[in-house]
Design an enzyme around this catalytic site. Structure first.
Site, PDB file in Angstrom:
ATOM      1  N   ARG A  94       3.143   5.735   4.380  1.00 27.06           N
ATOM      2  CA  ARG A  94       2.407   4.843   5.295  1.00 27.06           C
ATOM      3  C   ARG A  94       2.926   5.122   6.693  1.00 27.06           C
ATOM      4  NH1 ARG A  94       0.721  -1.471   4.924  1.00 27.06           N
ATOM      5  NH2 ARG A  94      -0.759  -0.453   3.539  1.00 27.06           N
ATOM      6  N   HIS A 132      -7.445   4.504   4.995  1.00 24.81           N
ATOM      7  CA  HIS A 132      -6.683   3.734   3.998  1.00 24.81           C
ATOM      8  C   HIS A 132      -7.359   3.964   2.627  1.00 24.81           C
ATOM      9  CE1 HIS A 132      -4.020   0.957   2.263  1.00 24.81           C
ATOM     10  NE2 HIS A 132      -4.341  -0.154   2.869  1.00 24.81           N
ATOM     11  N   CYS A 148      -9.321  -6.929   2.736  1.00 22.22           N
ATOM     12  CA  CYS A 148      -8.225  -6.078   2.264  1.00 22.22           C
ATOM     13  C   CYS A 148      -6.884  -6.809   2.313  1.00 22.22           C
ATOM     14  CB  CYS A 148      -8.173  -4.784   3.059  1.00 22.22           C
ATOM     15  SG  CYS A 148      -7.999  -5.030   4.833  1.00 22.22           S
ATOM     16  N   ASP A 188     -11.557  -7.029   7.807  1.00 19.32           N
ATOM     17  CA  ASP A 188     -10.171  -6.582   7.943  1.00 19.32           C
ATOM     18  C   ASP A 188      -9.643  -7.267   9.212  1.00 19.32           C
ATOM     19  OD1 ASP A 188      -7.767  -5.151   8.052  1.00 19.32           O
ATOM     20  OD2 ASP A 188      -8.695  -3.227   8.563  1.00 19.32           O
ATOM     21  N   ARG A 204      -5.381  -2.899  -6.508  1.00 15.95           N
ATOM     22  CA  ARG A 204      -4.586  -1.842  -5.872  1.00 15.95           C
ATOM     23  C   ARG A 204      -3.668  -1.198  -6.913  1.00 15.95           C
ATOM     24  NH1 ARG A 204      -3.692  -2.067  -0.465  1.00 15.95           N
ATOM     25  NH2 ARG A 204      -2.831  -0.011  -0.909  1.00 15.95           N
ATOM     26  N   GLN A 248      -6.899   1.605  -0.500  1.00 20.77           N
ATOM     27  CA  GLN A 248      -7.574   0.314  -0.381  1.00 20.77           C
ATOM     28  C   GLN A 248      -9.028   0.426  -0.823  1.00 20.77           C
ATOM     29  OE1 GLN A 248      -6.284  -2.825   0.801  1.00 20.77           O
ATOM     30  NE2 GLN A 248      -8.174  -3.387  -0.228  1.00 20.77           N
TER      31      GLN A 248
HETATM   32  N1   CP Z   1      -4.130  -4.222   2.187  1.00 19.16           N
HETATM   33  C1   CP Z   1      -2.905  -3.680   2.366  1.00 19.16           C
HETATM   34  O1   CP Z   1      -2.743  -2.474   2.452  1.00 19.16           O
HETATM   35  O2   CP Z   1      -1.902  -4.589   2.376  1.00 19.16           O
HETATM   36  P1   CP Z   1      -0.380  -4.313   2.788  1.00 19.16           P
HETATM   37  O3   CP Z   1      -0.368  -3.988   4.254  1.00 19.16           O
HETATM   38  O4   CP Z   1       0.335  -5.591   2.471  1.00 19.16           O
HETATM   39  O5   CP Z   1       0.138  -3.161   1.969  1.00 19.16           O
HETATM   40  N1  NVA Z   2      -6.467  -2.158   9.550  1.00 23.25           N
HETATM   41  C1  NVA Z   2      -5.282  -2.799   9.031  1.00 23.25           C
HETATM   42  C2  NVA Z   2      -5.220  -2.687   7.546  1.00 23.25           C
HETATM   43  C3  NVA Z   2      -4.118  -3.487   6.912  1.00 23.25           C
HETATM   44  C4  NVA Z   2      -4.066  -3.294   5.439  1.00 23.25           C
HETATM   45  C5  NVA Z   2      -4.052  -2.177   9.669  1.00 23.25           C
HETATM   46  O1  NVA Z   2      -4.014  -0.958   9.849  1.00 23.25           O
HETATM   47  O2  NVA Z   2      -3.111  -2.917   9.988  1.00 23.25           O
END
Ligand code: CP
Ligand code: NVA
Length: 299
Positions: free
Chosen positions: A101, A128, A258, A218, A286, A131
């Site tokens: 990430r 993502h 999400c 989101d 997930r 997701q």
């Molecule tokens: N939706 C999602 O990716 O959640 P987190 O940021 O908690 O991993």
């Molecule tokens: N668009 C959001 C998604 C979180 C799961 C971010 O990048 O923070």
């Protein structure tokens, strides 16, 4: 499938295979016949916060017989400037796979190239994919299939989640409507690259919700954009899933998020709680979708 770097890089057949396997993972949880990650240790390399992604990968890897090593970027030399290419060449000799990430999509791609081990994008600024696979699994469970459905995304239409949705629409052919103010609409170059006329972009939220099978949102402020919070809240104000918007969608339409959710911003408390069963099943998925991905990557 060697890596999961984006929805863009998957074929429709690969998406369907993952979703079929994800359903099997869900129905056989706790009594899997095989443990494909046995004797493997996977590294989870995170430069941004996470609840769902981190926990679902740690649990999923263990349920498949493997071990997970959580590496916060701040705790390893990457956070002090060691290049991703060097980090990848070291980890590639020690762990069996990586879940990353981070900010730049190129970092995930470079990691995959330099490490030579299966690499999963656990969220970048661009995409993502994990997701969207879980979202598609949820839609399959609740609506049977995504074929012929209309998905309306509400909010920041240029961030990672809607971009992965756009690629899913381009691959699978369902109608995707992105309802966002002009400054938060996807870039024209991306829309051209999608090569589909199934993605409709508009700032007319009410019309975008008309007859939708799925309303999706989101956060307005993605990770890394915190300094823009006040500006974004002013610009995106109103791009919210509330009860009036839900009424415009098809009767029984799914409301998905999400998560994490900011009540009173992109979704009202009332709508979130009315749809909590679906939204938290979406979060649970997930785990199942990623176990499917992990299993396919080590096949
Ligand atoms: N939706 C999602 O990716 O959640 P987190 O940021 O908690 O991993
Ligand atoms: N668009 C959001 C998604 C979180 C799961 C971010 O990048 O923070």
């Amino acid at each position: 499938m060697k890596n999961l770097l984006s929805i863009e890089s998957l074929s429709a057949a690969e998406i369907c295979r993952i979703l079929e396997f994800a359903a099997e993972m869900k129905s056989t949880r706790g009594r899997h016949a095989t443990h494909p990650l046995r004797h493997q240790c996977w590294g989870l390399l995170f430069s941004k916060s996470s609840t769902r992604t981190r926990v679902s990968f740690e649990v999923g890897i263990r349920e498949l017989g493997g071990d997970a090593l959580f590496l916060s970027a701040n705790d390893i030399q990457l956070g002090r400037g060691e290049p991703i290419s060097d980090t990848a060449r070291v980890l590639g000799r020690m762990v069996h796979g990586a879940v990353i990430r981070t900010f730049a999509q190129s970092d995930v791609e470079d990691f995959a190239r330099y490490s030579g081990i299966p690499t999963i994008n656990a969220l970048t600024d661009d995409e993502h994919p994990c997701q969207i696979l879980a979202d598609l699994q949820t839609i399959r469970e609740r609506l049977g299939s995504i074929d012929g459905k209309i998905v309306t995304f509400v909010g920041d239409g240029a961030c990672n989640v809607p971009v992965s949705w756009m690629w899913a629409s381009a691959k699978l052919g369902f109608e995707l409507r992105i309802a966002a103010p002009k400054a938060y609409q996807p870039a024209p170059e991306l829309l051209a690259r999608l090569g589909t006329n199934r993605v409709i972009v508009t700032d007319d939220l009410a019309t975008a919700a008309e007859g939708a099978d799925v309303l999706y949102t989101d956060v307005w402020v993605s990770m890394g954009k915190e300094e823009e919070t006040a500006y974004r809240e002013a610009q995106l104000g109103g791009y919210c899933i509330d009860a009036a918007l839900v009424k415009r969608a098809k009767p029984g339409a799914l409301v998905l998020h999400c998560l994490p959710a900011y009540r009173g911003k992109e979704i009202t408390e009332e709508v979130l709680e009315a749809n909590a069963e679906t939204i938290f099943t979406q979060a649970e998925n997930r785990l199942h979708a990623q176990k499917a991905v992990l299993s396919l990557l080590v096949k």
